[in-house]
Design an enzyme around this catalytic site. Structure first.
Site, short mmCIF file in Angstrom:
data_model
loop_
_atom_site.label_atom_id
_atom_site.label_comp_id
_atom_site.label_asym_id
_atom_site.label_seq_id
_atom_site.Cartn_x
_atom_site.Cartn_y
_atom_site.Cartn_z
CB CYS A 185 0.11 2.64 5.29
SG CYS A 185 0.54 0.92 6.00
CG HIS B 51 6.01 3.70 5.64
ND1 HIS B 51 4.51 4.69 5.83
CD2 HIS B 51 5.26 2.55 5.57
CE1 HIS B 51 3.44 3.71 5.76
NE2 HIS B 51 3.84 2.50 5.56
CD GLU B 52 7.15 -0.49 3.58
OE1 GLU B 52 6.24 -1.43 4.12
OE2 GLU B 52 6.87 0.36 2.96
CG HIS C 204 4.95 -1.77 8.41
ND1 HIS C 204 3.54 -1.70 8.77
CD2 HIS C 204 4.73 -1.02 7.17
CE1 HIS C 204 2.87 -0.85 8.04
NE2 HIS C 204 3.75 -0.33 7.06
#
Ligand code: ZN
Length: 185
Positions: A104, A146-147, A150
């Site tokens: 990341c 994952h994105e 955020h």
């Protein structure tokens, strides 16, 4: 257009759930400029995705952009993906867990082994405020999750399961030395 500074783990903006945008906001010069900045910043740092909180903007906007021949991830995907994702809603289509080593831009020089559902659907708005749906599976499903994490104040390190005797989180140098070199797939 500008390359933005990336927030690193510890900055509160990464732990704050991002707020959704209205259609009017999406079409505004401010948000269109933010999307351009996200692309430039991601390219500068060599990522395959980036979310607005990573550039200190607590707004529900993320981009994913990578090609099949990406030097770091090219062997894990077939076909590329390029997407601007706003106000996403995720639905898990297959709860079977799959694990990948993740990195990341906000947690530099660290790799962690994370298990996530292998198939998801994402309903979102694009940069023209149009409703879109994408189904992602395998490595691509991990990239999206994952994105989009955020946007909810979650980092990949939160999802690493640590057990005695195992090392599912490593510095990049040790990852390359002990994971990549000693355990080639
Ligand atoms: Zn990230």
């Amino acid at each position: 257009m500008a390359i933005r500074k990336v927030a690193r783990m510890g900055h509160p903006v990464l732990r704050t759930p991002a707020r959704n945008l209205t259609n009017e906001e999406i079409l505004s010069p401010d948000i269109q400029g933010l999307i351009e900045d996200l692309h430039e910043t991601m390219e500068e740092y060599g990522g395959i995705g980036i979310a607005a909180p990573q550039v200190h903007e607590s707004l529900s906007v993320a981009i994913i952009d990578f090609q099949e021949d990406h030097p770091r991830y090219g062997d894990q995907i077939s076909g590329g993906a390029s997407q601007i994702i706003i106000n996403p809603k995720i639905t898990v289509l297959d709860e079977t867990l799959q694990g990948f080593w993740e990195g990341c831009l906000s947690v530099p020089d660290i790799r962690g082994f994370v298990q996530r559902p292998r198939k998801i659907q994402i309903d979102f708005l694009n940069e023209k405020a149009e409703s879109c749906t994408v189904v992602a599976e395998d490595f691509l499903a991990t990239v999206y999750q994952h994105e989009l994490d955020h946007l909810f104040g979650v980092l990949f390190v939160d999802r690493i399961e640590v057990k005695p005797g195992e090392s599912p989180i490593m510095f990049l140098e040790e990852y390359q030395r002990f994971q990549v070199e000693e355990n080639p797939e």
